[in-house]
Design a protein around this motif. Structure first.
Motif, PDB file in Angstrom:
ATOM      1  N   LEU A  32     -39.599 -38.540  74.520  1.00 14.25           N
ATOM      2  CA  LEU A  32     -39.265 -38.148  73.152  1.00 14.25           C
ATOM      3  C   LEU A  32     -37.929 -38.778  72.772  1.00 14.25           C
ATOM      4  N   VAL A  33     -37.938 -39.508  71.659  1.00 17.21           N
ATOM      5  CA  VAL A  33     -36.751 -40.212  71.190  1.00 17.21           C
ATOM      6  C   VAL A  33     -36.313 -39.622  69.850  1.00 17.21           C
ATOM      7  N   PHE A  34     -35.060 -39.218  69.758  1.00 14.89           N
ATOM      8  CA  PHE A  34     -34.459 -38.789  68.505  1.00 14.89           C
ATOM      9  C   PHE A  34     -33.672 -39.980  67.961  1.00 14.89           C
ATOM     10  N   ALA A  35     -33.965 -40.400  66.720  1.00 11.84           N
ATOM     11  CA  ALA A  35     -33.309 -41.592  66.191  1.00 11.84           C
ATOM     12  C   ALA A  35     -32.997 -41.445  64.710  1.00 11.84           C
ATOM     13  N   ALA A  36     -31.939 -42.115  64.282  1.00 15.44           N
ATOM     14  CA  ALA A  36     -31.547 -42.137  62.869  1.00 15.44           C
ATOM     15  C   ALA A  36     -32.703 -42.642  62.016  1.00 15.44           C
ATOM     16  N   SER A  37     -32.893 -42.025  60.856  1.00 15.26           N
ATOM     17  CA  SER A  37     -34.060 -42.327  60.027  1.00 15.26           C
ATOM     18  C   SER A  37     -34.108 -43.777  59.559  1.00 15.26           C
ATOM     19  N   SER A  38     -32.969 -44.441  59.451  1.00 17.82           N
ATOM     20  CA  SER A  38     -32.965 -45.835  59.004  1.00 17.82           C
ATOM     21  C   SER A  38     -33.584 -46.784  60.013  1.00 17.82           C
ATOM     22  N   ILE A  82     -30.467 -41.924  69.470  1.00 12.52           N
ATOM     23  CA  ILE A  82     -29.906 -43.115  68.827  1.00 12.52           C
ATOM     24  C   ILE A  82     -29.257 -42.668  67.535  1.00 12.52           C
ATOM     25  N   SER A  83     -27.955 -42.823  67.467  1.00  7.69           N
ATOM     26  CA  SER A  83     -27.175 -42.347  66.331  1.00  7.69           C
ATOM     27  C   SER A  83     -26.724 -43.508  65.447  1.00  7.69           C
ATOM     28  N   ALA A  84     -26.670 -43.254  64.135  1.00  4.80           N
ATOM     29  CA  ALA A  84     -26.167 -44.258  63.201  1.00  4.80           C
ATOM     30  C   ALA A  84     -24.655 -44.165  63.032  1.00  4.80           C
ATOM     31  N   ASN A  85     -24.024 -43.263  63.754  1.00  3.58           N
ATOM     32  CA  ASN A  85     -22.598 -43.065  63.608  1.00  3.58           C
ATOM     33  C   ASN A  85     -22.009 -42.627  64.944  1.00  3.58           C
ATOM     34  N   PRO A  86     -20.936 -43.262  65.399  1.00  3.17           N
ATOM     35  CA  PRO A  86     -20.332 -42.870  66.683  1.00  3.17           C
ATOM     36  C   PRO A  86     -19.918 -41.406  66.727  1.00  3.17           C
ATOM     37  N   ALA A 173     -28.047 -37.015  49.118  1.00  6.29           N
ATOM     38  CA  ALA A 173     -29.400 -36.868  49.677  1.00  6.29           C
ATOM     39  C   ALA A 173     -29.352 -36.471  51.146  1.00  6.29           C
ATOM     40  N   ALA A 174     -30.470 -35.933  51.632  1.00  8.11           N
ATOM     41  CA  ALA A 174     -30.546 -35.431  53.013  1.00  8.11           C
ATOM     42  C   ALA A 174     -30.452 -36.545  54.043  1.00  8.11           C
ATOM     43  N   ASN A 175     -30.837 -37.766  53.671  1.00 10.07           N
ATOM     44  CA  ASN A 175     -30.689 -38.929  54.547  1.00 10.07           C
ATOM     45  C   ASN A 175     -30.728 -40.172  53.673  1.00 10.07           C
ATOM     46  N   VAL A 176     -30.468 -41.314  54.272  1.00 13.28           N
ATOM     47  CA  VAL A 176     -30.345 -42.533  53.464  1.00 13.28           C
ATOM     48  C   VAL A 176     -31.683 -42.950  52.856  1.00 13.28           C
ATOM     49  N   ARG A 177     -32.787 -42.664  53.538  1.00 10.21           N
ATOM     50  CA  ARG A 177     -34.088 -43.019  52.974  1.00 10.21           C
ATOM     51  C   ARG A 177     -34.428 -42.128  51.773  1.00 10.21           C
ATOM     52  N   ALA A 178     -33.957 -40.896  51.798  1.00  8.25           N
ATOM     53  CA  ALA A 178     -34.136 -40.025  50.636  1.00  8.25           C
ATOM     54  C   ALA A 178     -33.312 -40.538  49.459  1.00  8.25           C
ATOM     55  N   GLY A 191     -27.931 -46.638  43.858  1.00 10.24           N
ATOM     56  CA  GLY A 191     -27.793 -45.963  45.145  1.00 10.24           C
ATOM     57  C   GLY A 191     -27.056 -46.854  46.124  1.00 10.24           C
ATOM     58  N   ILE A 192     -26.340 -46.226  47.037  1.00  3.95           N
ATOM     59  CA  ILE A 192     -25.715 -46.971  48.140  1.00  3.95           C
ATOM     60  C   ILE A 192     -26.525 -46.664  49.391  1.00  3.95           C
ATOM     61  N   VAL A 193     -27.156 -47.696  49.921  1.00  4.03           N
ATOM     62  CA  VAL A 193     -28.097 -47.542  51.032  1.00  4.03           C
ATOM     63  C   VAL A 193     -27.879 -48.664  52.036  1.00  4.03           C
ATOM     64  N   TYR A 194     -28.597 -48.577  53.145  1.00  3.11           N
ATOM     65  CA  TYR A 194     -28.511 -49.651  54.131  1.00  3.11           C
ATOM     66  C   TYR A 194     -29.250 -50.891  53.642  1.00  3.11           C
ATOM     67  N   ALA A 195     -28.688 -52.045  53.940  1.00  2.13           N
ATOM     68  CA  ALA A 195     -29.324 -53.305  53.553  1.00  2.13           C
ATOM     69  C   ALA A 195     -30.727 -53.418  54.130  1.00  2.13           C
ATOM     70  N   THR A 196     -30.923 -52.913  55.338  1.00  2.00           N
ATOM     71  CA  THR A 196     -32.228 -53.032  55.996  1.00  2.00           C
ATOM     72  C   THR A 196     -33.318 -52.273  55.259  1.00  2.00           C
ATOM     73  N   ASP A 197     -32.946 -51.197  54.559  1.00  2.00           N
ATOM     74  CA  ASP A 197     -33.933 -50.440  53.777  1.00  2.00           C
ATOM     75  C   ASP A 197     -34.187 -51.087  52.424  1.00  2.00           C
ATOM     76  N   ALA A 198     -33.159 -51.658  51.839  1.00  2.00           N
ATOM     77  CA  ALA A 198     -33.264 -52.154  50.464  1.00  2.00           C
ATOM     78  C   ALA A 198     -33.927 -53.521  50.351  1.00  2.00           C
ATOM     79  N   TYR A 199     -33.570 -54.457  51.231  1.00  2.00           N
ATOM     80  CA  TYR A 199     -34.035 -55.829  51.052  1.00  2.00           C
ATOM     81  C   TYR A 199     -35.540 -55.989  51.243  1.00  2.00           C
ATOM     82  N   ARG A 200     -36.170 -55.098  51.977  1.00  2.00           N
ATOM     83  CA  ARG A 200     -37.611 -55.192  52.210  1.00  2.00           C
ATOM     84  C   ARG A 200     -38.412 -54.305  51.255  1.00  2.00           C
ATOM     85  N   ASN A 201     -37.750 -53.719  50.291  1.00  2.00           N
ATOM     86  CA  ASN A 201     -38.397 -52.767  49.393  1.00  2.00           C
ATOM     87  C   ASN A 201     -38.553 -53.404  48.011  1.00  2.00           C
ATOM     88  N   SER A 202     -39.786 -53.670  47.601  1.00  2.00           N
ATOM     89  CA  SER A 202     -40.037 -54.348  46.328  1.00  2.00           C
ATOM     90  C   SER A 202     -39.763 -53.455  45.121  1.00  2.00           C
TER      91      SER A 202
END
Length: 257
Positions: A32-38, A82-86, A173-178, A191-202
């Motif tokens: 079981l892996v717990f990971a940041a939603s991004s 896996i955390s998105a923040n130290p 929002a509750a998370n960056v994808r929200a 919105g201010i979001v991660y580049a990895t979420d935005a650039y692949r989203n049409s």
């Protein structure tokens, strides 16, 4: 209105925290892996490929790093975090929940300002001009009180001298994808979001890439959970740093070594 949104976010976080807590017994032979939603897209890709090559089941649970870290501190049976923040990794290290010697940086990311693809907004030359771009609209971002992407966004906006000016225009929002979803639906002016979420989203369009010097480096850290790192967990953890897994992260826009 903002108070209602904040209440809704807190309520959503509470429900999510309850939802991501699996049975304390877990299932034998599973990791079981717990990971940041991004990380949803690349980790799902990596896991699907890994499961076809190995006789082990890997389950992924995605949420804000803060939610997952608090669940682990309460005994959730994940083997890898896996955390998105130290900050949230340090939170667990201080509570001896994760094995500190196992911690490794997995990937990096960038922040961007995005708008709905239907919105005719011009490119933003400077983050300090963001209040003008909103023109009465609101700014969606991860809640800085809980979400790493929101903390990075607050740092960047503070650096640009516009955090106070935007205080009443925020949709936390509750998370960056929200946060990205508010932009997709044009329920936020930007919105201010991660580049990895935005650039692949049409459904969204990037109008500004935030200078990385305006906020702390965005680094995803991975570690084994103390007392749960069996052979299967250690093998999958090592696989995350293999050439194939790192290539998947790079294909999805993450910075890798």
């Amino acid at each position: 209105m903002l108070d209602f949104i904040r209440f809704s976010v807190r309520l959503g976080l509470a429900a999510l925290a309850f939802a991501v807590l699996p049975s304390s017994k877990g299932n034998a032979g599973e990791v079981l892996v717990f990971a940041a939603s991004s990380l949803t897209l690349p980790l799902t890709e990596i896991t699907n490929r890994y499961e076809t090559e190995h006789a082990v089941k890997v389950r992924l649970s995605f949420a804000a790093s803060s939610v997952l870290a608090k669940q682990l501190a309460r005994g959730a049976p994940a083997a890898i975090f896996i955390s998105a923040n130290p900050q949230w990794m340090h939170y667990l290290v201080s509570r001896k929940v994760v094995a500190p010697e196992s911690g490794r940086p997995l990937a990096g990311n960038r922040l961007v300002v995005a708008v709905s693809a239907e919105r005719p907004s011009a490119a933003l030359d400077d983050l300090g001009s963001l209040p003008l771009l909103l023109t009465g609209g609101r700014l969606a971002l991860g809640d800085p009180a809980h979400v790493p992407a929101g903390r990075y966004a607050k740092a960047a906006l503070t650096s640009a001298g516009v955090w106070e000016a935007l205080g009443k225009k925020l949709i936390p929002a509750a998370n960056v994808r929200a946060a990205l979803r508010f932009v997709e639906l044009d329920q936020a002016g930007a919105g201010i979001v991660y580049a990895t979420d935005a650039y692949r989203n049409s459904r969204v369009r990037v109008v500004h890439q935030i200078d990385a010097s305006r906020h702390p480096p965005i680094r995803y850290l991975a570690a084994l959970v103390a007392g749960r790192s069996g052979a299967s967990a250690r093998a999958f953890f090592d696989h995350l740093f293999s050439a194939g897994a790192q290539a998947s992260l790079a294909r999805h826009g993450f910075a890798v070594d």
